[in-house]
Enzyme design. Structure first.
Site, PDB file in Angstrom:
ATOM      1  N   TYR A   1     -12.216  18.283  -1.128  1.00  0.00           N
ATOM      2  CA  TYR A   1     -10.928  19.021  -0.862  1.00  0.00           C
ATOM      3  C   TYR A   1     -10.929  20.538  -1.442  1.00  0.00           C
ATOM      4  CZ  TYR A   1      -8.944  14.269   0.275  1.00  0.00           C
ATOM      5  OH  TYR A   1      -8.666  13.221   0.928  1.00  0.00           O
TER       6      TYR A   1
ATOM      7  N   HIS B   1       1.154   1.411  -4.615  1.00  0.00           N
ATOM      8  CA  HIS B   1       1.541   2.993  -4.274  1.00  0.00           C
ATOM      9  C   HIS B   1       1.639   3.603  -5.881  1.00  0.00           C
ATOM     10  CE1 HIS B   1       2.266   3.877  -0.337  1.00  0.00           C
ATOM     11  NE2 HIS B   1       2.697   2.835  -0.094  1.00  0.00           N
TER      12      HIS B   1
ATOM     13  N   ASP C   1       4.577   6.193  -1.089  1.00  0.00           N
ATOM     14  CA  ASP C   1       5.758   5.747  -0.635  1.00  0.00           C
ATOM     15  C   ASP C   1       7.019   6.367  -0.674  1.00  0.00           C
ATOM     16  OD1 ASP C   1       5.671   5.394  -3.401  1.00  0.00           O
ATOM     17  OD2 ASP C   1       6.514   3.539  -3.683  1.00  0.00           O
TER      18      ASP C   1
ATOM     19  N   GLU D   1      14.446   6.497  -8.984  1.00  0.00           N
ATOM     20  CA  GLU D   1      14.423   6.863  -7.694  1.00  0.00           C
ATOM     21  C   GLU D   1      15.306   7.842  -7.411  1.00  0.00           C
ATOM     22  OE1 GLU D   1      15.078   2.821  -6.474  1.00  0.00           O
ATOM     23  OE2 GLU D   1      13.144   2.411  -5.732  1.00  0.00           O
TER      24      GLU D   1
END
Ligand code: ZN
Ligand code: ZN
Length: 421
Positions: free
Chosen positions: A324, A121, A126, A400
């Site tokens: 894209y 990831h 994630d 995090e």
């Protein structure tokens, strides 16, 4: 007539923050689990099953699975009537071999387009999946106070599906992700190494580039390297094409309006020093921030390559594959929701960021629904974001604490928008 008890907006905001803090440790655990078990585009079966189970356990009114192969779409109807807002997270990992020393580092390997590769990831999807699962928990817990409905879209294959397969946002839309009900606004986020944790980044209008790949094949005529006049040399012609392509942007694009990039990233031709080959193949990428300029650059690349080849008596085949579109944040929606981001992060923590020449298939949703795609800083406070390993690096590492801020941002955006419309 709405007879249910309702929280005042300020009170609802406090309830969101309390609920987000309460679920933070679970979100971190989900993120670590996804990080340790990354899955490539269109292969996110384990991730999608965890997501779908979670939404069902929360009592979502609808949970659709298998959308665009492995996508999950959930609908949560609030206790008060209102419109529909959509929140999107992408779930796929990258063919990158992880080089980060954490206990939950990925050891996964798989076969991708015929090659044995590590899986990681490395773009932080994630985090996006775990954040949106956390937001689902927060909003499900407050559903009686919630006005309108929230649609959560867990999308596969943002980083492109494997060769020969369809997938991603475009395919989710084709399979009805924006129907029954159709949202009137959509929000998405991306964790980024380019900002420190605690900061959010935003931009109005064109924000991320369109991304198109091209291949140019110059057809010459093979001959002895000692007698070039007997053939047509595609190597020299290709060198002229590469140099000519440098003028597409520098001489042809109004860079005062929007920037653009044309890069030749691969060139292949010839087998031996004394043979002029029959043909040379080049491949590259085109990035723009305006759909009109995108078409113009495509036309310039094509005519330039063909004309240079023609001038050298060579043939030329140009093939441009549109990927894209430009990621365009709706200016009215961005202006309206900026105060929400500032309230969530702190006014001095929301930064106007530069355009990003990377691309995002969130852009397909924004073509149909006004959308805002914003950035969540993920680099440790003691590191310089300019020097931190970037998204897609094998050393990409997320602080995090970004998860709680991402969760609060999406939950507040959804509730504020639904309250105001
Ligand atoms: Zn990426
Ligand atoms: Zn990404």
């Amino acid at each position: 007539m709405d007879t249910r008890t309702t929280a005042r907006p300020a009170e609802l905001g406090r309830l969101i923050d309390d609920a987000a803090r309460a679920v933070e440790q679970r979100v971190i655990a989900w993120r670590r689990d996804f990080h340790q078990h990354p899955e490539l585009g269109n292969r996110e079966t384990r991730t999608a099953a965890i997501v779908a189970d979670h939404l069902r356990s929360l009592g979502f009114d609808e949970v659709k699975t298998g959308v665009a192969h492995t996508g999950v779409v959930g609908l949560l109807k609030g206790g008060r009537p209102g419109l529909v807002v959509a929140l999107r997270a992408d779930m796929d990992a990258l063919p990158v071999t992880e080089d980060v020393d954490v206990p939950f580092a990925s050891k996964e390997r798989t076969v991708w387009n015929g090659e044995d590769v590590g899986v990681m990831h490395a773009c932080g999807h994630d985090c996006h999946t775990a954040i949106l699962m956390g937001v689902a928990s927060v909003l499900a817990g407050l559903r009686e106070q919630l006005r309108g409905s929230v649609k959560v879209i867990f999308q596969p294959a943002e980083e492109m599906p494997p060769k020969g397969e369809d997938g991603g946002a475009k395919m989710m839309i084709q399979e009805g992700a924006l129907q029954n009900p159709t949202p009137q606004a959509i929000f998405g986020l991306h964790v980024t190494s380019r900002q420190n944790v605690g900061f959010l980044g935003y931009r109005s209008g064109p924000t991320m580039a369109s991304s198109d790949r091209f291949s140019i094949t110059v057809h010459g005529r093979q001959t002895h390297g000692a007698a070039p006049w007997l053939g047509v040399d595609p190597i020299v012609t290709s060198a002229q094409v590469v140099l000519g392509l440098q003028t597409v942007v520098s001489r042809g694009v109004d860079i005062a309006r929007e920037p653009a990039v044309v890069t030749v990233g691969m060139i292949r031709g010839g087998v031996r020093e004394n043979i002029i080959p029959d043909s040379v193949e080049m491949r590259g990428t085109i990035r723009t921030f305006d759909e009109g300029m995108r078409d113009d650059v495509h036309e310039r690349v094509t005519t330039l390559a063909e004309s240079v080849a023609h001038g050298s008596r060579a043939g030329c085949t140009v093939c441009i594959e549109k990927n894209y579109p430009v990621t365009v944040n709706d200016p009215a929606l961005t202006a309206e929701m900026l105060p929400t981001l500032q309230r969530v992060a702190g006014a001095d923590k929301v930064q106007l960021v530069a355009k990003v020449t990377g691309s995002e298939d969130f852009s397909y949703f924004q073509k149909l629904v006004p959308g805002l795609f914003f950035f969540v800083g993920a680099t440790r406070p003691d590191l310089d974001p300019a020097k931190a390993p970037a998204n897609h690096s094998p050393r990409f590492h997320v602080d995090e604490r970004a998860l709680l801020l991402g969760m609060r941002s999406l939950a507040h955006l959804a509730c504020d928008w639904l309250e105001a419309h």
